[in-house]
Write an enzyme that holds these catalytic residues in place. Structure first.
Site, PDB file in Angstrom:
ATOM      1  N   ASP A 170      64.705 -16.705 174.587  1.00  0.00           N
ATOM      2  CA  ASP A 170      64.294 -17.856 173.780  1.00  0.00           C
ATOM      3  C   ASP A 170      64.793 -19.200 174.325  1.00  0.00           C
ATOM      4  O   ASP A 170      64.451 -20.246 173.790  1.00  0.00           O
ATOM      5  CB  ASP A 170      64.783 -17.700 172.325  1.00  0.00           C
ATOM      6  CG  ASP A 170      66.299 -17.750 172.217  1.00  0.00           C
ATOM      7  OD1 ASP A 170      66.981 -17.829 173.253  1.00  0.00           O
ATOM      8  OD2 ASP A 170      66.801 -17.713 171.086  1.00  0.00           O
ATOM      9  N   TYR A 264      71.738 -22.799 181.260  1.00  0.00           N
ATOM     10  CA  TYR A 264      72.711 -21.779 181.685  1.00  0.00           C
ATOM     11  C   TYR A 264      73.218 -21.982 183.112  1.00  0.00           C
ATOM     12  O   TYR A 264      74.218 -21.384 183.504  1.00  0.00           O
ATOM     13  CB  TYR A 264      72.111 -20.369 181.536  1.00  0.00           C
ATOM     14  CG  TYR A 264      72.262 -19.843 180.126  1.00  0.00           C
ATOM     15  CD1 TYR A 264      73.427 -19.190 179.735  1.00  0.00           C
ATOM     16  CD2 TYR A 264      71.266 -20.014 179.178  1.00  0.00           C
ATOM     17  CE1 TYR A 264      73.589 -18.715 178.448  1.00  0.00           C
ATOM     18  CE2 TYR A 264      71.410 -19.545 177.885  1.00  0.00           C
ATOM     19  CZ  TYR A 264      72.585 -18.891 177.529  1.00  0.00           C
ATOM     20  OH  TYR A 264      72.749 -18.429 176.250  1.00  0.00           O
TER      21      TYR A 264
HETATM   22  P1  NAD Z   1      74.844  -8.666 166.267  1.00  0.00           P
HETATM   23  O1  NAD Z   1      76.076  -7.985 166.799  1.00  0.00           O
HETATM   24  O2  NAD Z   1      74.918  -9.424 165.011  1.00  0.00           O
HETATM   25  O3  NAD Z   1      73.727  -7.542 166.063  1.00  0.00           O
HETATM   26  C1  NAD Z   1      73.469  -6.527 166.944  1.00  0.00           C
HETATM   27  C2  NAD Z   1      73.240  -5.224 166.178  1.00  0.00           C
HETATM   28  O4  NAD Z   1      72.918  -4.213 167.146  1.00  0.00           O
HETATM   29  C3  NAD Z   1      74.470  -4.720 165.416  1.00  0.00           C
HETATM   30  O5  NAD Z   1      74.159  -4.507 164.066  1.00  0.00           O
HETATM   31  C4  NAD Z   1      74.811  -3.401 166.113  1.00  0.00           C
HETATM   32  O6  NAD Z   1      75.336  -2.414 165.263  1.00  0.00           O
HETATM   33  C5  NAD Z   1      73.474  -2.995 166.695  1.00  0.00           C
HETATM   34  N1  NAD Z   1      73.566  -2.062 167.810  1.00  0.00           N
HETATM   35  C6  NAD Z   1      74.447  -2.052 168.823  1.00  0.00           C
HETATM   36  N2  NAD Z   1      74.198  -1.038 169.655  1.00  0.00           N
HETATM   37  C7  NAD Z   1      73.118  -0.382 169.164  1.00  0.00           C
HETATM   38  C8  NAD Z   1      72.386   0.754 169.593  1.00  0.00           C
HETATM   39  N3  NAD Z   1      72.703   1.398 170.710  1.00  0.00           N
HETATM   40  N4  NAD Z   1      71.338   1.159 168.840  1.00  0.00           N
HETATM   41  C9  NAD Z   1      71.010   0.494 167.705  1.00  0.00           C
HETATM   42  N5  NAD Z   1      71.669  -0.594 167.262  1.00  0.00           N
HETATM   43  C10 NAD Z   1      72.712  -1.024 167.988  1.00  0.00           C
HETATM   44  O7  NAD Z   1      74.299  -9.558 167.452  1.00  0.00           O
HETATM   45  P2  NAD Z   1      73.431 -10.919 167.449  1.00  0.00           P
HETATM   46  O8  NAD Z   1      74.286 -12.053 167.800  1.00  0.00           O
HETATM   47  O9  NAD Z   1      72.631 -11.012 166.242  1.00  0.00           O
HETATM   48  O10 NAD Z   1      72.513 -10.683 168.709  1.00  0.00           O
HETATM   49  C11 NAD Z   1      71.659  -9.584 168.857  1.00  0.00           C
HETATM   50  C12 NAD Z   1      71.120  -9.511 170.270  1.00  0.00           C
HETATM   51  O11 NAD Z   1      70.157 -10.506 170.515  1.00  0.00           O
HETATM   52  C13 NAD Z   1      72.166  -9.693 171.361  1.00  0.00           C
HETATM   53  O12 NAD Z   1      71.876  -8.829 172.445  1.00  0.00           O
HETATM   54  C14 NAD Z   1      71.977 -11.112 171.793  1.00  0.00           C
HETATM   55  O13 NAD Z   1      72.490 -11.327 173.068  1.00  0.00           O
HETATM   56  C15 NAD Z   1      70.489 -11.186 171.723  1.00  0.00           C
HETATM   57  N6  NAD Z   1      69.870 -12.516 171.696  1.00  0.00           N
HETATM   58  C16 NAD Z   1      68.960 -12.758 172.645  1.00  0.00           C
HETATM   59  C17 NAD Z   1      68.278 -13.925 172.682  1.00  0.00           C
HETATM   60  C18 NAD Z   1      67.318 -14.165 173.813  1.00  0.00           C
HETATM   61  O14 NAD Z   1      66.826 -15.217 173.983  1.00  0.00           O
HETATM   62  N7  NAD Z   1      67.036 -13.187 174.662  1.00  0.00           N
HETATM   63  C19 NAD Z   1      68.520 -14.895 171.708  1.00  0.00           C
HETATM   64  C20 NAD Z   1      69.460 -14.646 170.723  1.00  0.00           C
HETATM   65  C21 NAD Z   1      70.120 -13.422 170.727  1.00  0.00           C
HETATM   66  C1  G6P Z   2      70.355 -18.524 173.673  1.00  0.00           C
HETATM   67  C2  G6P Z   2      70.058 -17.511 174.723  1.00  0.00           C
HETATM   68  C3  G6P Z   2      70.394 -16.132 174.216  1.00  0.00           C
HETATM   69  C4  G6P Z   2      71.816 -16.084 173.745  1.00  0.00           C
HETATM   70  C5  G6P Z   2      72.069 -17.136 172.698  1.00  0.00           C
HETATM   71  C6  G6P Z   2      73.549 -17.203 172.366  1.00  0.00           C
HETATM   72  O1  G6P Z   2      69.456 -18.403 172.615  1.00  0.00           O
HETATM   73  O2  G6P Z   2      68.739 -17.531 175.159  1.00  0.00           O
HETATM   74  O3  G6P Z   2      70.133 -15.224 175.238  1.00  0.00           O
HETATM   75  O4  G6P Z   2      72.110 -14.811 173.216  1.00  0.00           O
HETATM   76  O5  G6P Z   2      71.673 -18.395 173.166  1.00  0.00           O
HETATM   77  O6  G6P Z   2      73.735 -17.967 171.246  1.00  0.00           O
HETATM   78  P1  G6P Z   2      75.077 -17.878 170.406  1.00  0.00           P
HETATM   79  O7  G6P Z   2      74.832 -18.796 169.288  1.00  0.00           O
HETATM   80  O8  G6P Z   2      75.212 -16.420 170.001  1.00  0.00           O
HETATM   81  O9  G6P Z   2      76.169 -18.287 171.330  1.00  0.00           O
HETATM   82 MN    MN Z   3      68.375 -15.745 176.472  1.00  0.00          MN
END
Ligand code: NAD
Ligand code: G6P
Ligand code: MN
Length: 441
Positions: A170, A264
């Site tokens: 994102d 980043y």
């Molecule tokens: P979070 O820890 O609040 O939630 C993650 C959930 O995943 C937890 O409830 C955990 O129990 C569960 N989990 C862990 N391992 C698992 C498995 N093997 N099977 C099923 N469930 C499992 O984390 P968050 O901050 O809400 O972020 C969630 C994910 O989204 C992270 O990987 C974060 O890096 C990613 N993220 C990506 C983007 C992007 O742009 N790509 C943006 C924001 C967040």
């Molecule tokens: C951006 C990135 C994600 C990352 C997030 C972290 O959205 O694209 O990949 O997980 O920032 O944000 P946070 O608020 O968890 O530091």
């Molecule tokens: Mn990202």
């Protein structure tokens, strides 16, 4: 219109309520018949799920809603799996950030040693999700934004080459929205060219729909203010630490005055600055635990206690509406242009054709088709080749259980000053990740 069945993997994620609210707000263009939450931490998920269940009854009673920790129940009869798991949760994110900082090295969620450690945890979790999906719903698409997306994408390429998994981030979406504020345009009316790896790329062109070049105005603005914008009505990336990141883009631009940088890149180009401005005892993980996690879970508990969401609704996470755009692109073959993490196949002409790169793609019912971005300059190519090798070595280390390859990965990371520092960090990370990493020999 077809109605879809969705499972959210990582049901206990801090993003789940906002994304569910956003999907309910978009039912008119992306109709849903069933929504399931799946997590391997039943207790964490249940708090959010019970509250979401109350909300759903009030705002979308026609959508069937359930939650489970049973993979069969979760993955049976689904069209899309939206995956956002965090293997090891925030407790491990905190260690990913703090262990490198002990050695005055960048401690970050997805970049440098922290990202490598997170990658070594995520690969197994993601491969397991893909196996569940293919076993119970072979036609399902996984839209994955679990991090570190570049390492996860490389693992998918190597281990699941034929799986219907689309990795997306994102950050480019969010930064493009900020560009929209700067030039006074709707981001949907801006056409971009972009190349890079995930969390490691550059915009080479930003134009209006009528072909007007917006780059001169954007480059001028970003050279002075970075991506800090006054009228940003953002739901994410607003904390003070993120504001510093948006601002730092001005310094990133100095190294490549013709392209707009992904924020980043600061971890690779100014690691010394990042270390100086990080409190080794209170990192981003702590900010999120005290901020977003606390807010979301408190809101959930309040809804459960009140038995209604009226007056205390979860907020709609509009920033995540690109996920609906993506699902619509696949579900309705819209062929919308979006930045995705895909196998290069010549899109960046002078770069490894098998690399997982982030480039604009046309997305339709067969997935993403990368668009040609042409040749890239030596500086960016050199940086990307080094970082690509890091990501590949991590995946190879995970598959082979190779200590040496992981040590090479850490040593090669631009954020790490020497092989000896890399080894010290690695040995600490191995100790901390015993429960999650394969055994390394
Ligand atoms: P979070 O820890 O609040 O939630 C993650 C959930 O995943 C937890 O409830 C955990 O129990 C569960 N989990 C862990 N391992 C698992 C498995 N093997 N099977 C099923 N469930 C499992 O984390 P968050 O901050 O809400 O972020 C969630 C994910 O989204 C992270 O990987 C974060 O890096 C990613 N993220 C990506 C983007 C992007 O742009 N790509 C943006 C924001 C967040
Ligand atoms: C951006 C990135 C994600 C990352 C997030 C972290 O959205 O694209 O990949 O997980 O920032 O944000 P946070 O608020 O968890 O530091
Ligand atoms: Mn990202």
């Amino acid at each position: 219109m077809k109605k879809f069945s969705i499972v959210i993997a990582g049901g206990g994620s801090t993003y789940t309520p906002g994304i569910v609210m956003m999907m309910m707000d978009n039912l008119h263009r992306f109709p849903i018949r069933s929504l399931k939450l799946y997590d391997n931490d039943g207790e964490r998920q249940e708090t959010l799920a019970k509250a979401i269940g109350i909300v759903m009854k009030e705002i979308a009673p026609e959508v069937e809603f359930s939650y489970t920790t049973d993979p069969k129940e979760a993955f049976t009869d689904v069209d899309f799996c939206m995956a956002h798991i965090r293997v090891g949760k925030y407790a491990m994110r905190e260690l990913d950030e703090k262990i490198p900082m002990k050695y005055h090295v960048v401690g970050q969620e997805t970049c440098g040693p922290g990202g490598i450690a997170y990658g070594m945890r995520s690969i197994g979790g993601m491969m397991e999700l893909i196996d569940f999906m293919e076993k119970y719903s072979p036609d399902c698409w996984m839209l994955n934004y679990s991090n570190p997306a570049s390492i996860v994408a490389e693992a998918c390429r190597v281990l699941k080459p034929n799986s219907k998994v689309l990795n997306i981030c994102d950050m480019p979406v969010g930064t493009k929205r900020r560009m929209g504020y700067i030039v006074g345009r709707d981001p949907k009316d801006m056409d971009v060219k972009y190349f890079g790896l995930n969390h490691f790329g550059w915009w080479t062109s930003v134009k209006d729909k009528d072909g007007t070049d917006l780059m001169p105005q954007l480059l001028d603005y970003v050279s002075k203010n970075g991506y800090l914008t006054e009228k940003a009505v953002e739901t994410q990336h607003m904390d003070e630490s993120w504001q510093l990141t948006h601002k730092k883009a001005a310094d990133l631009l100095k190294l490549e005055p013709d392209f707009l940088p992904n924020t980043y890149l600061k971890y690779y180009l100014y690691p010394d600055y990042v270390v100086e401005h990080t409190d080794p005892n209170h990192t981003r993980a702590n900010e999120v635990i005290e901020g977003r996690e606390k807010e979301v879970f408190s809101a959930a508990r309040a809804i459960i206690q009140a038995g209604t969401a009226k007056g205390g609704e979860f907020s709609i996470d509009n920033h995540a509406s690109f996920i609906v755009d993506l699902a619509c692109a696949i579900g309705f073959n819209t062929r919308e242009q979006m930045l995705c993490i895909v196998e290069n196949k010549g899109a960046i002409s002078n770069f490894d054709p098998t690399a997982m790169v982030e480039v604009p793609c046309l997305v339709g019912n067969e997935g993403p088709e990368p668009l040609c971005q042409g040749n890239i300059p030596t500086f960016e190519k050199g940086m990307m080749e080094e970082q690509l090798a890091v990501e590949r070595l991590v995946v190879e280390a995970w598959i082979e259980g190779s200590y040496l390859k992981l040590w090479q990965a850490l040593t090669l990371s631009k954020t790490v000053p020497s092989a000896s520092v890399a080894k010290q960090i690695l040995d600490d990370l191995i100790e901390a990740n015993k429960e999650y990493w394969p055994e390394l020999k």
